[in-house]
Design a protein around this motif. Structure first.
Motif, PDB file in Angstrom:
ATOM      1  N   ASP A   1     -33.396  -6.503  27.185  1.00 31.31           N
ATOM      2  CA  ASP A   1     -34.842  -5.789  28.237  1.00 31.31           C
ATOM      3  C   ASP A   1     -35.283  -7.419  28.609  1.00 31.31           C
ATOM      4  O   ASP A   1     -36.724  -7.974  28.384  1.00 31.31           O
ATOM      5  CB  ASP A   1     -36.259  -4.478  27.527  1.00 31.31           C
ATOM      6  CG  ASP A   1     -35.656  -2.979  27.478  1.00 31.31           C
ATOM      7  OD1 ASP A   1     -35.547  -3.048  27.203  1.00 31.31           O
ATOM      8  OD2 ASP A   1     -35.165  -3.139  29.167  1.00 31.31           O
ATOM      9  N   THR A   2     -35.298  -8.116  27.230  1.00 25.38           N
ATOM     10  CA  THR A   2     -35.598  -9.612  27.248  1.00 25.38           C
ATOM     11  C   THR A   2     -35.713 -10.316  28.287  1.00 25.38           C
ATOM     12  O   THR A   2     -34.810 -10.638  28.841  1.00 25.38           O
ATOM     13  CB  THR A   2     -34.645 -10.028  25.770  1.00 25.38           C
ATOM     14  OG1 THR A   2     -35.581  -9.551  24.473  1.00 25.38           O
ATOM     15  CG2 THR A   2     -35.590 -11.570  25.318  1.00 25.38           C
ATOM     16  N   ALA A   3     -36.524 -10.445  28.418  1.00 20.80           N
ATOM     17  CA  ALA A   3     -36.579 -11.515  29.824  1.00 20.80           C
ATOM     18  C   ALA A   3     -38.102 -12.079  29.797  1.00 20.80           C
ATOM     19  O   ALA A   3     -38.693 -11.626  29.371  1.00 20.80           O
ATOM     20  CB  ALA A   3     -36.219 -10.988  31.100  1.00 20.80           C
ATOM     21  N   VAL A   4     -37.855 -13.117  31.101  1.00 23.09           N
ATOM     22  CA  VAL A   4     -39.263 -13.574  31.588  1.00 23.09           C
ATOM     23  C   VAL A   4     -39.547 -12.692  32.717  1.00 23.09           C
ATOM     24  O   VAL A   4     -38.586 -12.233  33.774  1.00 23.09           O
ATOM     25  CB  VAL A   4     -39.045 -15.107  32.616  1.00 23.09           C
ATOM     26  CG1 VAL A   4     -40.323 -15.145  33.027  1.00 23.09           C
ATOM     27  CG2 VAL A   4     -39.510 -15.742  31.497  1.00 23.09           C
TER      28      VAL A   4
ATOM     29  N   ARG B   1     -37.434  -9.354  36.650  1.00 26.97           N
ATOM     30  CA  ARG B   1     -37.235  -9.881  35.506  1.00 26.97           C
ATOM     31  C   ARG B   1     -35.862 -10.676  35.707  1.00 26.97           C
ATOM     32  O   ARG B   1     -34.972 -10.659  36.050  1.00 26.97           O
ATOM     33  CB  ARG B   1     -37.097  -9.133  34.421  1.00 26.97           C
ATOM     34  CG  ARG B   1     -36.111  -8.252  34.102  1.00 26.97           C
ATOM     35  CD  ARG B   1     -35.502  -6.990  33.490  1.00 26.97           C
ATOM     36  NE  ARG B   1     -34.508  -6.281  33.838  1.00 26.97           N
ATOM     37  CZ  ARG B   1     -34.651  -5.357  32.523  1.00 26.97           C
ATOM     38  NH1 ARG B   1     -35.027  -4.879  31.358  1.00 26.97           N
ATOM     39  NH2 ARG B   1     -33.719  -4.870  32.673  1.00 26.97           N
ATOM     40  N   GLN B   2     -35.859 -11.707  34.849  1.00 29.80           N
ATOM     41  CA  GLN B   2     -34.676 -13.403  34.976  1.00 29.80           C
ATOM     42  C   GLN B   2     -34.650 -12.650  32.747  1.00 29.80           C
ATOM     43  O   GLN B   2     -35.505 -14.433  32.676  1.00 29.80           O
ATOM     44  CB  GLN B   2     -34.889 -14.189  35.272  1.00 29.80           C
ATOM     45  CG  GLN B   2     -34.104 -15.177  35.751  1.00 29.80           C
ATOM     46  CD  GLN B   2     -33.679 -16.133  36.894  1.00 29.80           C
ATOM     47  OE1 GLN B   2     -34.980 -16.263  37.062  1.00 29.80           O
ATOM     48  NE2 GLN B   2     -32.957 -17.006  37.336  1.00 29.80           N
ATOM     49  N   ALA B   3     -33.798 -13.054  33.236  1.00 29.19           N
ATOM     50  CA  ALA B   3     -33.018 -13.284  31.267  1.00 29.19           C
ATOM     51  C   ALA B   3     -32.614 -14.897  31.753  1.00 29.19           C
ATOM     52  O   ALA B   3     -32.010 -15.236  32.170  1.00 29.19           O
ATOM     53  CB  ALA B   3     -31.658 -11.706  30.695  1.00 29.19           C
ATOM     54  N   PRO B   4     -32.075 -15.530  29.979  1.00 28.78           N
ATOM     55  CA  PRO B   4     -31.298 -16.044  30.681  1.00 28.78           C
ATOM     56  C   PRO B   4     -29.873 -16.576  30.708  1.00 28.78           C
ATOM     57  O   PRO B   4     -29.111 -15.872  30.283  1.00 28.78           O
ATOM     58  CB  PRO B   4     -31.168 -16.678  28.834  1.00 28.78           C
ATOM     59  CG  PRO B   4     -32.629 -16.431  28.052  1.00 28.78           C
ATOM     60  CD  PRO B   4     -32.210 -15.291  28.746  1.00 28.78           C
ATOM     61  N   GLY B   5     -29.765 -17.406  31.240  1.00 26.25           N
ATOM     62  CA  GLY B   5     -28.507 -17.553  32.676  1.00 26.25           C
ATOM     63  C   GLY B   5     -28.007 -16.293  33.411  1.00 26.25           C
ATOM     64  O   GLY B   5     -26.570 -15.815  33.920  1.00 26.25           O
ATOM     65  N   LYS B   6     -29.695 -15.433  33.261  1.00 23.42           N
ATOM     66  CA  LYS B   6     -28.803 -14.317  34.605  1.00 23.42           C
ATOM     67  C   LYS B   6     -30.139 -14.501  35.703  1.00 23.42           C
ATOM     68  O   LYS B   6     -30.187 -15.881  36.030  1.00 23.42           O
ATOM     69  CB  LYS B   6     -28.812 -12.870  33.380  1.00 23.42           C
ATOM     70  CG  LYS B   6     -28.551 -12.355  32.946  1.00 23.42           C
ATOM     71  CD  LYS B   6     -28.088 -11.225  32.148  1.00 23.42           C
ATOM     72  CE  LYS B   6     -26.723 -11.015  31.253  1.00 23.42           C
ATOM     73  NZ  LYS B   6     -27.236  -9.515  30.604  1.00 23.42           N
ATOM     74  N   GLU B   7     -29.651 -13.638  37.016  1.00 24.78           N
ATOM     75  CA  GLU B   7     -30.196 -13.713  37.861  1.00 24.78           C
ATOM     76  C   GLU B   7     -31.174 -12.589  38.189  1.00 24.78           C
ATOM     77  O   GLU B   7     -31.662 -11.812  37.350  1.00 24.78           O
ATOM     78  CB  GLU B   7     -28.952 -13.303  39.357  1.00 24.78           C
ATOM     79  CG  GLU B   7     -28.061 -13.687  39.541  1.00 24.78           C
ATOM     80  CD  GLU B   7     -27.155 -13.822  40.904  1.00 24.78           C
ATOM     81  OE1 GLU B   7     -26.741 -14.863  41.331  1.00 24.78           O
ATOM     82  OE2 GLU B   7     -27.833 -12.343  41.388  1.00 24.78           O
ATOM     83  N   ARG B   8     -32.631 -13.717  38.721  1.00 28.01           N
ATOM     84  CA  ARG B   8     -33.543 -12.217  38.783  1.00 28.01           C
ATOM     85  C   ARG B   8     -32.718 -10.784  39.587  1.00 28.01           C
ATOM     86  O   ARG B   8     -32.714 -10.947  40.011  1.00 28.01           O
ATOM     87  CB  ARG B   8     -34.244 -12.857  39.813  1.00 28.01           C
ATOM     88  CG  ARG B   8     -35.798 -12.252  39.578  1.00 28.01           C
ATOM     89  CD  ARG B   8     -37.226 -13.375  40.298  1.00 28.01           C
ATOM     90  NE  ARG B   8     -37.181 -14.713  38.726  1.00 28.01           N
ATOM     91  CZ  ARG B   8     -37.505 -15.307  40.332  1.00 28.01           C
ATOM     92  NH1 ARG B   8     -39.173 -15.663  40.715  1.00 28.01           N
ATOM     93  NH2 ARG B   8     -38.173 -16.426  39.311  1.00 28.01           N
TER      94      ARG B   8
ATOM     95  N   SER C   1     -34.738  -6.934  46.403  1.00 30.45           N
ATOM     96  CA  SER C   1     -34.223  -8.042  47.210  1.00 30.45           C
ATOM     97  C   SER C   1     -35.717  -9.101  46.834  1.00 30.45           C
ATOM     98  O   SER C   1     -36.710  -8.638  47.807  1.00 30.45           O
ATOM     99  CB  SER C   1     -33.702  -8.242  48.471  1.00 30.45           C
ATOM    100  OG  SER C   1     -33.601  -9.869  48.252  1.00 30.45           O
ATOM    101  N   PRO C   2     -35.582  -9.716  45.484  1.00 24.94           N
ATOM    102  CA  PRO C   2     -36.046 -10.631  45.756  1.00 24.94           C
ATOM    103  C   PRO C   2     -36.111 -11.300  47.210  1.00 24.94           C
ATOM    104  O   PRO C   2     -37.970 -12.385  47.470  1.00 24.94           O
ATOM    105  CB  PRO C   2     -35.578 -11.679  44.718  1.00 24.94           C
ATOM    106  CG  PRO C   2     -33.999 -11.774  45.078  1.00 24.94           C
ATOM    107  CD  PRO C   2     -33.898 -10.221  45.283  1.00 24.94           C
TER     108      PRO C   2
END
Length: 128
Positions: free
Chosen positions: A89-92, A37-44, A111-112
């Motif tokens: 938990d909000t994220a893509v 998941r990736q939240a706004p302004g944060k790393e995946r 690791s992605p």
């Protein structure tokens, strides 16, 4: 492998959602599958992983006890059941497939860079 995630939406804190990721194009059961998941302004960030057979799973500490990853190789689909959702938990949410097999004592799955295919993502928004 083409991956299509679905099931995201807007929910309130404490609610549940189930994400699905449908795969096509290659032998689904040959891949370990994960959710990131990736939240706004944060790393995946890593959320959960399941081995090719479904027999082994791994979770990020932040979701342990609340999220459950599973797969149905007959349907070429991996799921993420999310309970007791929190605003953080909000994220893509993205599903990913890796040719690597076995978790053991390694943490490669978190690791992605270890993943070969990615879906487009589905947005989960949890309001307080």
């Amino acid at each position: 492998v083409q991956l299509q995630a679905s099931g995201g939406g807007l929910v309130q804190a404490g609610d549940s959602l189930r994400l699905s990721c449908a795969a096509s194009g290659h032998t689904f059961s040959a891949y370990a599958m994960s959710w990131f998941r990736q939240a706004p302004g944060k790393e995946r960030e890593f959320v959960a992983a399941v081995s090719w057979s479904g027999g082994s799973t791994r979770y990020a500490d932040s979701v342990k006890g609340r999220f459950t990853i599973s797969r149905d190789n007959a349907k070429d689909t991996v799921y993420l059941q999310m309970n007791s959702l929190k605003p953080e938990d909000t994220a893509v949410y993205y599903c990913a497939a890796s040719r690597r097999s076995g978790f053991g004592n390694s943490v490669w799955y978190s690791s992605p860079y270890q993943y070969d295919y990615w879906g487009r993502g589905t947005l989960v928004t949890v309001s307080s």
